[in-house]
Structure formats: structure tokens, C-alpha cells
Design an enzyme around this catalytic site. Structure first.
Site, PDB file in Angstrom:
ATOM      1  N   GLY A 267       0.845  -1.189   0.000  1.00  0.00           N
ATOM      2  CA  GLY A 267       0.000   0.000   0.000  1.00  0.00           C
ATOM      3  C   GLY A 267       0.876   1.233   0.000  1.00  0.00           C
ATOM      4  O   GLY A 267       0.938   2.016  -0.944  1.00  0.00           O
ATOM      5  N   CYS A 334      -8.464  21.083  18.951  1.00  0.00           N
ATOM      6  CA  CYS A 334      -8.445  21.418  20.380  1.00  0.00           C
ATOM      7  C   CYS A 334      -7.830  20.335  21.250  1.00  0.00           C
ATOM      8  O   CYS A 334      -8.487  19.806  22.154  1.00  0.00           O
ATOM      9  CB  CYS A 334      -9.867  21.677  20.856  1.00  0.00           C
TER      10      CYS A 334
END
Ligand code: LLP
Length: 406
Positions: A267, A334
Site C-alpha cells: 500500500g 483542540c
């Protein structure tokens, strides 16, 4: 490491045209990588299955197929996209793990060979899909990879059938009229020591000798990709020589050796280098003596640094050669762990400057999310003529509502 394939002007144009951040792929590099992988296996009936989990953009899949690749899919969704890209059933190998009878049935109904990786999963296949053609994923006890999280064989992983259970799996298959046509393995991702790959492959061949009617022998993917400038590319000649050794052994020792289709399933090698991620510097600040370069590339866009402490090379176009300083490059999510690069030596950019993350084509977009309700970016292809084409639009805020029921 692949040279950056775009100039500063082109980078600015793409950001202007498609917005920031944006994944950009080079078709030329993708095709070169497919050719590299295909060149490793000499025998006519050998095939390279692109492990599509690394990048499932339909345009990328179509190019890989056009470049002669087969596909390795691990879910119904990946099978669906492979079919959309034009892969025929015999070109898709379904290598699953912990799946339901329904998902196995879906794959078998499409005409795929199903790779089973436990005693119980073989029971499920035999009862859900009598007559199916199966492979067995063997845990040959050699594992390797760039992080413990991606070592997929050996004693510390859920994957594969341990050698001592192989006979039981074979008996269940026989009793359930499931034909075992293949054996496969995958030792891990970005293998650090190629000797482990060959050792594991030889254990797989030992096991193959117990299955005289075998048609497929798949040694897995995991080829090393350099992410740091000082790391070297793998030696394709060495690898080719290894596959010649493995092939010679299969032909010499296995009763069906000459007909066995030897496979690999890379991959990362296929798509890592052809993809870069462009973003924008949104802030430069000092906090308690540390300099932070804040960007719009949060870990929702590129998860690898946060998940694996993975290194991705960073370029600040236009600042090459300027004096460097130790900075930490962060995203706009965040969480304090939202770090692209910790204590990296880089020139100090200006707010609004482009920033480039290299080697981002594998496990980049596919692992992105809309955490913090930050939309996934667009994907753009640079074709062989050098033209840019949008191959996935940026998600919009309205896309957040699409699956919700109120
Ligand atoms: N075959 C099987 C059965 C696999 O599980 C994998 C990857 C491959 C082939 C392809 O391996 P590759 O050639 O790409 O190394 N998200 C992680 C990588 C996870 C790999 C999972 N399996 C990362 O970003 O490093």
C-alpha cells in the site's frame, strides 16, 4: 525521499484554486511506483495487489488498475470502491479480520477469494458460504514495522492463524466444502529489516507444501518507504533477487509450483511518495520559550504524526536556505497532542505562508476525520500532462447534516 514535485508558484496557485488544506497527487510518480512493484515479480502469473487501505480515492484506484495492479481490500466499502474503479472479482483479494457472516457473504457473492485469519472465522465462512474459495492468513511469527501499532504478525498481534491451528482450519474448511486456494501473510508496515520478510515468506512456503492444490501464495506488503531526507530508498534489485529465490523454491518444491500465482500487497510504497499535503501557516507564537508554528493541518487531516509519532518532512516554500530555529508545528484541533512536528529545525514563516507536508499519499486522506467539525480537505491530481484536476471536493459544512436525523 521523493523530491517535491511542485514549484512555490504552483503550490500557491493550487491553494488559491482549491482552498487549504489540500492533498495533491502526482500521476507520474504513482505510475512509476506501480511499475517498481510490478517489476519485482518476474513470473507471468504473479500479481501485485495494491493495498487500497492506503488510499481509496477512485481516481488513484483507476490509475493503479490501469498500471496493471490487482487490489487488496479489507472491508465491504473497499470492495465496493474497487469494483467502482473497474477491478474484476479475480483481481480483488479480500483480506479481512473479525468480520460478520454478512460481510463474508457480500465478498463471496461478488466472486472474491476470502482470506480467513482464525479458526472461528473459517467456521463462519463454511456455514455462511459453503463452496466458497478461501485463503488462510498465516501468522508465520515474524513481525516487523515502523511502530508496534502496525506490526501485524508475531506473538503480540491479533492477526493470522498460528501455525499450530492450521490443520484445524483446514479440517473445518474441508468439512464445510470450502476450498483453500491460497495462503497469505502480512508481517507489518514499513518493514525495517527485509530479512524478516524473506524469513516469513519461507515459513509460508513451508506451510504451502501441505496444500498441494494451492493457487495463490501472497507474501504481503509492508515495503519500507523513507520519510526522512537522510533515509535511503529500498534497493529494488535486492528485493527482486529475493522474489526470484522465493519463486524458484516454490517451483522446485511445490507440486503445483509452476501454476501458483505469487503475490504481494503493498500500500504505502505505491502511494506514499506521490502525495503531498498543502496547508497554510495561520499563526506563529511563543509560549514559555517555545516557538509554535500554527497551521490549518490538524490531526483530523493527517493523523499519522499524532498516532505513531510519525515523521513527515516539512517544507516552507520560499524560505529555503534561511536561518533555522527549533519550532513545534501544530494544527488547529483542540488537543495539545495536535502536533505535526515536534522540535523541528525550520525557518520562521510568516502568517499566510504555504506549508508542505511530504510523503503524505499513504494513510493520509483515508485516516482523516471531521473531528472538531473541521471538514475533510479536497484532493487534486496532477496528470501526466501536468494539468491539475479536482478528484475529490472539499467537504462543506452542510455535509455535516447529511447523515443526521432530526
Ligand atoms: N496487507 C495487509 C493485510 C495489511 O494489513 C496492510 C496494511 C497492507 C497489506 C499494506 O501495508 P503497506 O504496504 O502499506 O505497509 N496506518 C498505518 C499503516 C497501517 C497498515 C495496516 N495494514 C500508517 O499510517 O503507518
Amino acid at each position: 525521499m521523493q523530491n517535491l514535485f511542485l514549484t512555490k508558484e504552483r503550490i500557491e496557485q493550487l491553494l488559491e484554486q482549491y482552498g487549504s488544506p489540500v492533498y495533491v497527487y502526482s500521476e507520474a510518480i504513482l505510475r512509476q511506483k506501480c511499475a517498481d512493484m510490478r517489476g519485482l515479480l518476474g513470473a507471468e502469473n504473479s500479481h501485485v495487489s495494491f493495498s487500497v487501505k492506503a488510499n481509496t480515492n477512485l481516481s488513484i484506484l483507476k490509475i493503479a488498475r490501469d498500471a496493471g495492479m490487482y487490489a487488496d481490500a479489507m472491508s465491504a466499502g473497499e470492495i465496493f470502491l474497487c469494483k467502482q474503479a473497474g477491478f474484476a472479482p479475480q483481481e480483488i483479494f479480500y483480506v479481512c479480520n473479525n468480520v460478520s457472516a454478512d460481510e463474508m457473504r457480500y465478498a463471496v457473492d461478488q466472486g472474491l477469494v476470502v482470506s480467513i485469519d482464525s479458526v472461528n472465522q473459517m467456521r463462519v465462512l463454511a456455514s455462511a458460504c459453503p463452496g466458497a474459495r478461501a485463503a488462510v492468513r498465516v501468522n508465520t511469527e515474524f513481525g516487523d514495522g515502523h511502530s508496534d501499532k502496525v506490526v501485524t504478525a508475531g506473538k503480540k498481534t491479533k492477526f493470522g492463524v498460528q501455525l499450530k491451528f492450521m490443520q484445524e482450519v483446514a479440517e473445518i474448511a474441508k468439512a464445510g466444502n470450502v476450498k483453500i486456494v491460497g495462503l497469505n501473510q502480512h508481517i507489518g508496515s514499513s518493514v525495517q529489516n527485509a530479512k524478516n520478510y524473506e524469513a516469513a515468506a519461507n515459513v509460508l512456503i513451508d506451510m504451502a507444501l501441505e496444500f498441494p492444490e494451492l493457487e495463490i501464495l501472497d507474501f504481503g506488503g509492508g515495503f519500507f518507504v523513507p520519510y526522512r531526507p537522510e533515509e535511503e530508498d529500498i534497493d529494488l534489485d535486492d528485493l527482486r533477487a529475493m522474489f526470484v529465490r522465493l519463486h524458484d523454491r516454490i517451483v522446485a518444491e511445490h507440486p503445483n509450483g509452476a501454476n501458483i500465482s505469487m503475490r504481494t500487497e503493498p500500500g504505502r510504497y505505491v502511494v506514499a511518495d506521490c502525495g503531498i499535503l498543502l496547508g497554510t501557516v495561520e499563526d506563529v507564537k511563543e509560549n514559555f520559550g517555545k516557538t509554535y508554528v500554527g497551521t490549518d493541518i490538524g490531526f483530523n487531516v493527517l493523523a499519522r504524526p499524532m498516532l505513531y509519532d510519525a515523521y513527515h518532512h516539512i517544507v516552507l516554500p520560499g524560505h529555503e536556505g534561511e536561518q533555522e530555529q527549533t519550532v513545534t508545528v501544530t494544527g488547529n484541533i483542540c488537543e495539545s497532542g495536535d502536533i505535526l512536528a515536534k522540535d523541528r529545525n525550520l525557518p520562521i514563516p510568516n502568517v499566510g505562508d504555504p506549508i508542505v507536508i511530504q510523503t503524505a499519499g499513504a494513510y493520509g486522506y483515508v485516516m482523516s476525520s471531521v473531528y472538531n467539525c473541521r471538514m475533510r480537505p479536497a484532493e487534486v491530481l496532477i496528470d501526466l500532462e501536468g494539468r491539475d484536476r479536482l478528484i475529490r471536493r472539499r467537504e462543506t459544512i452542510e455535509d455535516l447534516l447529511a447523515p443526521m436525523l432530526v
